[in-house]
Write a protein that holds these residues in place. Structure first.
Motif, mmCIF file in Angstrom:
data_model
loop_
_atom_site.group_PDB
_atom_site.id
_atom_site.type_symbol
_atom_site.label_atom_id
_atom_site.label_comp_id
_atom_site.label_asym_id
_atom_site.label_seq_id
_atom_site.Cartn_x
_atom_site.Cartn_y
_atom_site.Cartn_z
ATOM 1 N N MET A 199 1.024 -1.263 0.257
ATOM 2 C CA MET A 199 -0.253 -0.160 -0.415
ATOM 3 C C MET A 199 1.053 1.388 -0.177
ATOM 4 O O MET A 199 1.930 0.972 0.869
ATOM 5 C CB MET A 199 -0.809 0.157 1.298
ATOM 6 C CG MET A 199 -1.775 -1.245 1.850
ATOM 7 S SD MET A 199 -2.792 -1.552 2.749
ATOM 8 C CE MET A 199 -3.603 0.459 3.019
ATOM 9 N N THR A 200 0.634 1.913 -0.404
ATOM 10 C CA THR A 200 0.827 3.758 -0.627
ATOM 11 C C THR A 200 1.180 3.976 1.741
ATOM 12 O O THR A 200 0.384 3.608 1.974
ATOM 13 C CB THR A 200 0.279 4.786 -1.406
ATOM 14 O OG1 THR A 200 -0.679 5.042 -1.014
ATOM 15 C CG2 THR A 200 0.611 3.919 -3.086
ATOM 16 N N LYS A 201 2.319 4.974 0.989
ATOM 17 C CA LYS A 201 2.353 5.207 2.790
ATOM 18 C C LYS A 201 1.116 6.177 3.644
ATOM 19 O O LYS A 201 0.489 5.731 4.111
ATOM 20 C CB LYS A 201 3.063 6.111 3.084
ATOM 21 C CG LYS A 201 5.233 5.738 3.143
ATOM 22 C CD LYS A 201 5.902 6.449 2.770
ATOM 23 C CE LYS A 201 6.961 5.746 2.549
ATOM 24 N NZ LYS A 201 8.632 6.707 2.770
ATOM 25 N N ASP B 154 -2.171 6.460 2.044
ATOM 26 C CA ASP B 154 -3.362 4.858 2.218
ATOM 27 C C ASP B 154 -3.184 4.088 3.286
ATOM 28 O O ASP B 154 -4.171 3.794 4.036
ATOM 29 C CB ASP B 154 -3.399 3.709 1.078
ATOM 30 C CG ASP B 154 -3.535 4.845 -0.470
ATOM 31 O OD1 ASP B 154 -4.346 5.680 -0.474
ATOM 32 O OD2 ASP B 154 -3.454 4.258 -1.059
ATOM 33 N N LEU B 155 -1.624 3.844 3.526
ATOM 34 C CA LEU B 155 -1.855 2.681 4.728
ATOM 35 C C LEU B 155 -2.106 3.509 6.265
ATOM 36 O O LEU B 155 -2.598 2.915 7.406
ATOM 37 C CB LEU B 155 -0.292 2.536 4.735
ATOM 38 C CG LEU B 155 0.230 1.291 6.554
ATOM 39 C CD1 LEU B 155 -0.510 0.033 6.193
ATOM 40 C CD2 LEU B 155 2.065 1.169 6.063
ATOM 41 N N ILE B 156 -1.710 5.015 5.916
ATOM 42 C CA ILE B 156 -1.878 5.206 7.151
ATOM 43 C C ILE B 156 -3.334 5.638 7.315
ATOM 44 O O ILE B 156 -3.849 6.220 8.698
ATOM 45 C CB ILE B 156 -1.566 6.904 6.971
ATOM 46 C CG1 ILE B 156 0.550 6.592 7.813
ATOM 47 C CG2 ILE B 156 -1.419 8.416 8.419
ATOM 48 C CD1 ILE B 156 1.034 8.061 6.953
ATOM 49 N N ALA B 157 -3.907 6.171 6.479
ATOM 50 C CA ALA B 157 -5.461 6.411 5.980
ATOM 51 C C ALA B 157 -6.364 4.871 7.132
ATOM 52 O O ALA B 157 -7.351 4.935 7.698
ATOM 53 C CB ALA B 157 -6.013 6.942 5.295
ATOM 54 N N ALA B 158 -6.091 4.240 7.140
ATOM 55 C CA ALA B 158 -6.385 2.508 6.752
ATOM 56 C C ALA B 158 -5.819 2.572 8.114
ATOM 57 O O ALA B 158 -6.794 2.030 9.108
ATOM 58 C CB ALA B 158 -6.039 1.703 5.728
ATOM 59 N N ALA B 159 -5.188 2.367 8.858
ATOM 60 C CA ALA B 159 -4.872 3.006 10.083
ATOM 61 C C ALA B 159 -5.397 3.217 11.180
ATOM 62 O O ALA B 159 -5.982 2.500 11.540
ATOM 63 C CB ALA B 159 -2.885 2.222 10.233
ATOM 64 N N ARG B 160 -5.322 4.387 10.331
ATOM 65 C CA ARG B 160 -6.594 5.277 11.291
ATOM 66 C C ARG B 160 -7.883 4.760 11.695
ATOM 67 O O ARG B 160 -8.213 4.763 13.018
ATOM 68 C CB ARG B 160 -6.709 6.462 11.634
ATOM 69 C CG ARG B 160 -5.136 7.873 11.063
ATOM 70 C CD ARG B 160 -5.186 9.246 11.001
ATOM 71 N NE ARG B 160 -5.845 9.699 11.346
ATOM 72 C CZ ARG B 160 -6.113 11.145 10.936
ATOM 73 N NH1 ARG B 160 -5.302 11.673 10.023
ATOM 74 N NH2 ARG B 160 -6.971 11.917 12.081
ATOM 75 N N GLN B 161 -8.218 4.382 10.471
ATOM 76 C CA GLN B 161 -9.803 4.113 10.689
ATOM 77 C C GLN B 161 -9.713 2.892 10.740
ATOM 78 O O GLN B 161 -11.038 3.102 12.094
ATOM 79 C CB GLN B 161 -10.640 3.884 9.127
ATOM 80 C CG GLN B 161 -11.809 3.194 9.211
ATOM 81 C CD GLN B 161 -12.972 4.368 9.110
ATOM 82 O OE1 GLN B 161 -11.724 5.226 9.619
ATOM 83 N NE2 GLN B 161 -14.290 4.126 9.130
ATOM 84 N N CYS B 162 -8.946 1.932 11.085
ATOM 85 C CA CYS B 162 -8.951 -0.053 12.198
ATOM 86 C C CYS B 162 -8.785 0.757 13.627
ATOM 87 O O CYS B 162 -9.623 -0.463 14.058
ATOM 88 C CB CYS B 162 -7.521 -0.862 11.290
ATOM 89 S SG CYS B 162 -8.263 -1.068 9.871
ATOM 90 N N PHE B 163 -7.922 1.070 13.950
ATOM 91 C CA PHE B 163 -8.184 1.511 15.014
ATOM 92 C C PHE B 163 -9.594 2.381 15.645
ATOM 93 O O PHE B 163 -9.295 2.165 16.883
ATOM 94 C CB PHE B 163 -6.099 2.373 15.595
ATOM 95 C CG PHE B 163 -5.225 1.680 15.686
ATOM 96 C CD1 PHE B 163 -5.490 0.073 16.486
ATOM 97 C CD2 PHE B 163 -4.480 0.975 14.722
ATOM 98 C CE1 PHE B 163 -4.026 0.044 16.823
ATOM 99 C CE2 PHE B 163 -3.639 0.338 14.742
ATOM 100 C CZ PHE B 163 -3.236 -0.455 15.541
ATOM 101 N N LYS B 164 -10.027 3.390 15.058
ATOM 102 C CA LYS B 164 -11.295 4.129 15.081
ATOM 103 C C LYS B 164 -12.086 3.116 14.992
ATOM 104 O O LYS B 164 -13.318 2.635 16.561
ATOM 105 C CB LYS B 164 -12.291 4.871 14.939
ATOM 106 C CG LYS B 164 -11.244 6.228 14.190
ATOM 107 C CD LYS B 164 -11.120 6.753 13.352
ATOM 108 C CE LYS B 164 -12.838 7.503 13.491
ATOM 109 N NZ LYS B 164 -13.447 8.511 12.192
#
Length: 233
Positions: free
Chosen positions: A145-147, A149-159
């Motif tokens: 994943m692009t950085k 996209d990964l940051i956005a996905a990680a934030r949503q997953c932890f929410k």
């Protein structure tokens, strides 16, 4: 020598680490837990809305009617919030990498281990000695994943994770009171069932109705020990 079926089973087992989840922290598990919590909340709310249930709840809480009311409201709120989160999981963005993110983060160590998809069995099964391979495979997928996209996905997953854990902790904090109610109800139901069983036995025929019959003596021995309140209709 392995036959064809054994070979398929062996190869499927070796490839489980290719598609992995954390046993107690994956999207399907969270969804099922929310359903279960919601169902338990509904059952408690239904019971405590009844006259007997209200009395049992007040008794379980040492006669504190205000606390009993707050308890009922807490379950009502929790039920509604579980429903809201289930709706959010259907309607809002849930990253495709949700499950593997927590595998890569090493959550299996604290959340029941890592499970891998077994194509032969058609189900997720435990991975005994290849957790590191599973984590490495999950990391490889995330690295594609692009950085951003990964940051956005990680934030949503932890929410999503924090929302679920918050509801889970609220439920666990109420569990002691649930257990008190369940234990109390179980005691009442066991008493009622035992009375019904003994009554059926003592009423079976003319012989069992005799005062000196085993059934009659057991009926008398049991009913004599019940408190007077048990006979109030």
């Amino acid at each position: 020598m392995l036959d064809a079926e054994e070979t398929k089973r062996f190869k499927a087992k070796q490839l489980r680490y290719k598609k992995t989840i954390v046993r107690n922290l994956n999207l399907e598990y969270i969804t099922q837990e929310l359903w279960d919590i919601q169902e338990e909340c509904e059952n408690i709310r239904w019971y405590t809305d009844s006259e007997d249930g209200t009395d049992s709840l007040i008794n379980a809480l040492d006669g504190d009617e205000d606390e009993a009311y707050e308890f009922k409201m807490a379950f009502g709120d929790l039920c509604a919030e579980c429903d809201r989160m289930l709706e959010d999981l259907r309607e809002e963005w849930v990253p495709e990498c949700f499950d593997i993110l927590f595998v890569a983060a090493g959550a299996g160590e604290h959340e029941g281990g890592i499970y891998g998809w077994d194509e032969y069995e058609g189900d997720y099964l435990g991975i005994s000695c290849t957790d590191n391979f599973a984590e490495d495979e999950a990391k490889k997928k995330l690295k594609r994943m692009t950085k951003d996209d990964l940051i956005a996905a990680a934030r949503q997953c932890f929410k999503i994770y924090h929302a679920y854990i918050g509801l889970r902790n609220r439920y666990d904090s109420l569990k002691a009171a649930i257990d008190i109610l369940h234990d109390q109800n179980t005691g009442y139901l066991q008493t009622v069932k035992e009375i019904e069983r003994l009554y059926e036995e003592v009423s079976e025929d003319e012989w069992t109705r005799k005062e000196w019959s085993k059934q009659s003596m057991e009926w008398k021995r049991y009913t004599d020990t019940l408190p007077q309140e048990a006979w109030v209709v």
